[in-house]
Write a protein that holds these residues in place. Sequence first.
Motif, PDB file in Angstrom:
ATOM      1  N   HIS A  31      43.867  36.460  43.468  1.00 41.76           N
ATOM      2  CA  HIS A  31      45.044  37.197  42.874  1.00 41.76           C
ATOM      3  C   HIS A  31      44.913  38.718  42.784  1.00 41.76           C
ATOM      4  O   HIS A  31      45.856  39.371  42.580  1.00 41.76           O
ATOM      5  CB  HIS A  31      45.282  36.594  41.326  1.00 41.76           C
ATOM      6  CG  HIS A  31      45.433  35.216  41.311  1.00 41.76           C
ATOM      7  ND1 HIS A  31      46.804  34.761  42.040  1.00 41.76           N
ATOM      8  CD2 HIS A  31      44.929  34.058  40.734  1.00 41.76           C
ATOM      9  CE1 HIS A  31      46.921  33.331  41.626  1.00 41.76           C
ATOM     10  NE2 HIS A  31      45.692  32.909  40.943  1.00 41.76           N
ATOM     11  N   VAL A  32      43.527  39.016  42.586  1.00 39.92           N
ATOM     12  CA  VAL A  32      43.326  40.288  42.055  1.00 39.92           C
ATOM     13  C   VAL A  32      42.495  41.062  43.387  1.00 39.92           C
ATOM     14  O   VAL A  32      41.483  40.468  43.724  1.00 39.92           O
ATOM     15  CB  VAL A  32      42.724  40.396  41.049  1.00 39.92           C
ATOM     16  CG1 VAL A  32      42.294  41.907  40.306  1.00 39.92           C
ATOM     17  CG2 VAL A  32      43.534  39.962  40.001  1.00 39.92           C
ATOM     18  N   VAL A  33      42.557  42.621  43.445  1.00 39.90           N
ATOM     19  CA  VAL A  33      41.677  43.286  44.446  1.00 39.90           C
ATOM     20  C   VAL A  33      41.444  44.746  43.735  1.00 39.90           C
ATOM     21  O   VAL A  33      42.456  45.057  42.948  1.00 39.90           O
ATOM     22  CB  VAL A  33      42.501  43.633  45.681  1.00 39.90           C
ATOM     23  CG1 VAL A  33      41.639  44.454  46.661  1.00 39.90           C
ATOM     24  CG2 VAL A  33      42.945  42.508  46.501  1.00 39.90           C
ATOM     25  N   ALA A  34      40.219  44.978  43.666  1.00 46.55           N
ATOM     26  CA  ALA A  34      39.689  46.221  43.124  1.00 46.55           C
ATOM     27  C   ALA A  34      39.086  46.959  44.181  1.00 46.55           C
ATOM     28  O   ALA A  34      38.234  46.719  44.994  1.00 46.55           O
ATOM     29  CB  ALA A  34      38.799  45.833  41.913  1.00 46.55           C
ATOM     30  N   PHE A  35      39.470  48.512  44.105  1.00 47.08           N
ATOM     31  CA  PHE A  35      39.087  49.232  45.167  1.00 47.08           C
ATOM     32  C   PHE A  35      38.738  50.654  44.652  1.00 47.08           C
ATOM     33  O   PHE A  35      39.389  51.215  43.638  1.00 47.08           O
ATOM     34  CB  PHE A  35      39.976  49.445  46.344  1.00 47.08           C
ATOM     35  CG  PHE A  35      41.467  49.707  46.047  1.00 47.08           C
ATOM     36  CD1 PHE A  35      41.752  51.014  45.825  1.00 47.08           C
ATOM     37  CD2 PHE A  35      42.279  48.674  45.774  1.00 47.08           C
ATOM     38  CE1 PHE A  35      43.092  51.340  45.746  1.00 47.08           C
ATOM     39  CE2 PHE A  35      43.471  48.785  45.402  1.00 47.08           C
ATOM     40  CZ  PHE A  35      44.100  50.174  45.261  1.00 47.08           C
ATOM     41  N   VAL A  64      47.712  36.450  35.852  1.00 46.62           N
ATOM     42  CA  VAL A  64      47.198  37.508  36.756  1.00 46.62           C
ATOM     43  C   VAL A  64      47.004  38.719  35.985  1.00 46.62           C
ATOM     44  O   VAL A  64      45.896  39.613  36.300  1.00 46.62           O
ATOM     45  CB  VAL A  64      48.306  37.710  37.819  1.00 46.62           C
ATOM     46  CG1 VAL A  64      47.847  39.014  38.841  1.00 46.62           C
ATOM     47  CG2 VAL A  64      48.611  36.598  38.839  1.00 46.62           C
ATOM     48  N   VAL A  65      47.958  39.034  34.955  1.00 52.66           N
ATOM     49  CA  VAL A  65      47.542  40.059  33.915  1.00 52.66           C
ATOM     50  C   VAL A  65      46.306  40.031  33.572  1.00 52.66           C
ATOM     51  O   VAL A  65      45.314  40.718  33.345  1.00 52.66           O
ATOM     52  CB  VAL A  65      48.526  40.229  32.730  1.00 52.66           C
ATOM     53  CG1 VAL A  65      48.038  41.136  31.864  1.00 52.66           C
ATOM     54  CG2 VAL A  65      49.973  40.632  33.533  1.00 52.66           C
ATOM     55  N   ALA A  66      45.752  38.721  32.906  1.00 50.75           N
ATOM     56  CA  ALA A  66      44.380  38.373  32.193  1.00 50.75           C
ATOM     57  C   ALA A  66      43.411  38.690  33.216  1.00 50.75           C
ATOM     58  O   ALA A  66      42.265  39.245  32.901  1.00 50.75           O
ATOM     59  CB  ALA A  66      44.545  36.852  31.959  1.00 50.75           C
ATOM     60  N   LYS A  67      43.672  38.401  34.637  1.00 50.54           N
ATOM     61  CA  LYS A  67      42.586  38.389  35.630  1.00 50.54           C
ATOM     62  C   LYS A  67      42.163  39.980  35.654  1.00 50.54           C
ATOM     63  O   LYS A  67      41.320  40.366  36.005  1.00 50.54           O
ATOM     64  CB  LYS A  67      43.081  37.670  36.761  1.00 50.54           C
ATOM     65  CG  LYS A  67      41.884  37.497  37.959  1.00 50.54           C
ATOM     66  CD  LYS A  67      40.812  36.513  37.612  1.00 50.54           C
ATOM     67  CE  LYS A  67      39.689  36.898  38.156  1.00 50.54           C
ATOM     68  NZ  LYS A  67      38.624  35.929  38.397  1.00 50.54           N
ATOM     69  N   MET A  68      43.240  40.692  35.755  1.00 51.27           N
ATOM     70  CA  MET A  68      43.388  42.114  36.010  1.00 51.27           C
ATOM     71  C   MET A  68      42.251  42.818  35.165  1.00 51.27           C
ATOM     72  O   MET A  68      41.405  43.578  35.408  1.00 51.27           O
ATOM     73  CB  MET A  68      44.701  42.875  36.145  1.00 51.27           C
ATOM     74  CG  MET A  68      45.603  42.524  37.445  1.00 51.27           C
ATOM     75  SD  MET A  68      47.267  42.845  37.155  1.00 51.27           S
ATOM     76  CE  MET A  68      47.051  44.981  37.284  1.00 51.27           C
ATOM     77  N   PHE A  69      42.503  42.429  33.978  1.00 53.72           N
ATOM     78  CA  PHE A  69      41.984  42.998  32.693  1.00 53.72           C
ATOM     79  C   PHE A  69      40.383  42.586  32.758  1.00 53.72           C
ATOM     80  O   PHE A  69      39.673  43.313  32.433  1.00 53.72           O
ATOM     81  CB  PHE A  69      42.474  42.655  31.497  1.00 53.72           C
ATOM     82  CG  PHE A  69      43.668  43.717  30.896  1.00 53.72           C
ATOM     83  CD1 PHE A  69      43.265  45.145  30.399  1.00 53.72           C
ATOM     84  CD2 PHE A  69      45.015  43.468  31.073  1.00 53.72           C
ATOM     85  CE1 PHE A  69      44.345  45.971  30.417  1.00 53.72           C
ATOM     86  CE2 PHE A  69      45.766  44.432  31.081  1.00 53.72           C
ATOM     87  CZ  PHE A  69      45.690  45.678  30.589  1.00 53.72           C
ATOM     88  N   HIS A  70      40.449  41.228  32.812  1.00 55.72           N
ATOM     89  CA  HIS A  70      38.895  40.644  33.089  1.00 55.72           C
ATOM     90  C   HIS A  70      38.249  41.651  34.240  1.00 55.72           C
ATOM     91  O   HIS A  70      36.964  41.970  33.866  1.00 55.72           O
ATOM     92  CB  HIS A  70      39.240  39.183  33.772  1.00 55.72           C
ATOM     93  CG  HIS A  70      37.670  38.681  33.905  1.00 55.72           C
ATOM     94  ND1 HIS A  70      36.815  37.775  33.190  1.00 55.72           N
ATOM     95  CD2 HIS A  70      37.378  38.412  35.273  1.00 55.72           C
ATOM     96  CE1 HIS A  70      35.863  37.406  33.732  1.00 55.72           C
ATOM     97  NE2 HIS A  70      36.048  37.756  35.281  1.00 55.72           N
ATOM     98  N   VAL A  71      38.708  41.647  35.436  1.00 57.50           N
ATOM     99  CA  VAL A  71      37.936  42.396  36.485  1.00 57.50           C
ATOM    100  C   VAL A  71      37.783  43.772  35.812  1.00 57.50           C
ATOM    101  O   VAL A  71      36.835  44.464  36.324  1.00 57.50           O
ATOM    102  CB  VAL A  71      39.115  42.455  37.512  1.00 57.50           C
ATOM    103  CG1 VAL A  71      38.302  43.251  38.755  1.00 57.50           C
ATOM    104  CG2 VAL A  71      38.966  40.844  38.414  1.00 57.50           C
ATOM    105  N   ALA A  72      38.881  44.559  35.353  1.00 61.24           N
ATOM    106  CA  ALA A  72      38.809  45.813  35.145  1.00 61.24           C
ATOM    107  C   ALA A  72      37.585  46.021  33.872  1.00 61.24           C
ATOM    108  O   ALA A  72      36.816  47.099  34.213  1.00 61.24           O
ATOM    109  CB  ALA A  72      40.138  46.265  34.301  1.00 61.24           C
TER     110      ALA A  72
END
Length: 187
Positions: A31-35, A64-72
């Motif tokens: 769901h998420v990508v970080a770059f 997906v919001v939850a996953k984005m914050f988890h990754v951040a």
Amino acid sequence: MEQSASQEKPACDYCELISSPGAFILYEDKHVVAFLSEEPISEGSIVVVPKEHYVIIEQVPDYVVAKMFHVANKLSVAVFDSLNALGTNILIQNGVAAGQRVNHCSIEVIPRFEGDALSFAWVPKQLSEEEMSTIEIELKELCSNIGGFETEKEEPVVLDSSAPKAAEDGAKKGDSDFRKKQFLRIP
Ligand SMILES: [Zn+2]
């Protein structure tokens, strides 16, 4: 009309970037990508985006919001450990009025260093008790509709040639274990 397939996705810098081989991708899942930011606010600035194209955060499904914050959060820890940052700003610019420049929702993880001269300071507004109370009443009415957490829909279970063995195991351990095993095999 002749390019209907390629026109399904709107022109978007982040959609383009995350599918380009030149991107400095640090993390990626379903769901998420970080770059690494191409326009870093400070050394090591990271952008976390949903893989699917959403413009503002209210369009992004809760999971997906939850996953984005988890990754951040995890990337923020990585920034502390590897770049010796002294702090991080974790920032969402939601909408044009908030300074959003790319039309794809993102969270920025901004490493902070001693003497980096970045400023997120502002002069607090002075509001009266009455003004505060009016705002509270207006907001609270809508806050009562926040509701439940939107979870990811389960994908249909795909049976493959090894399914009979898994089905046997599943029958012993219960249906949910069986389903988990099936999911592990789906690419
Ligand atoms: Zn996009």
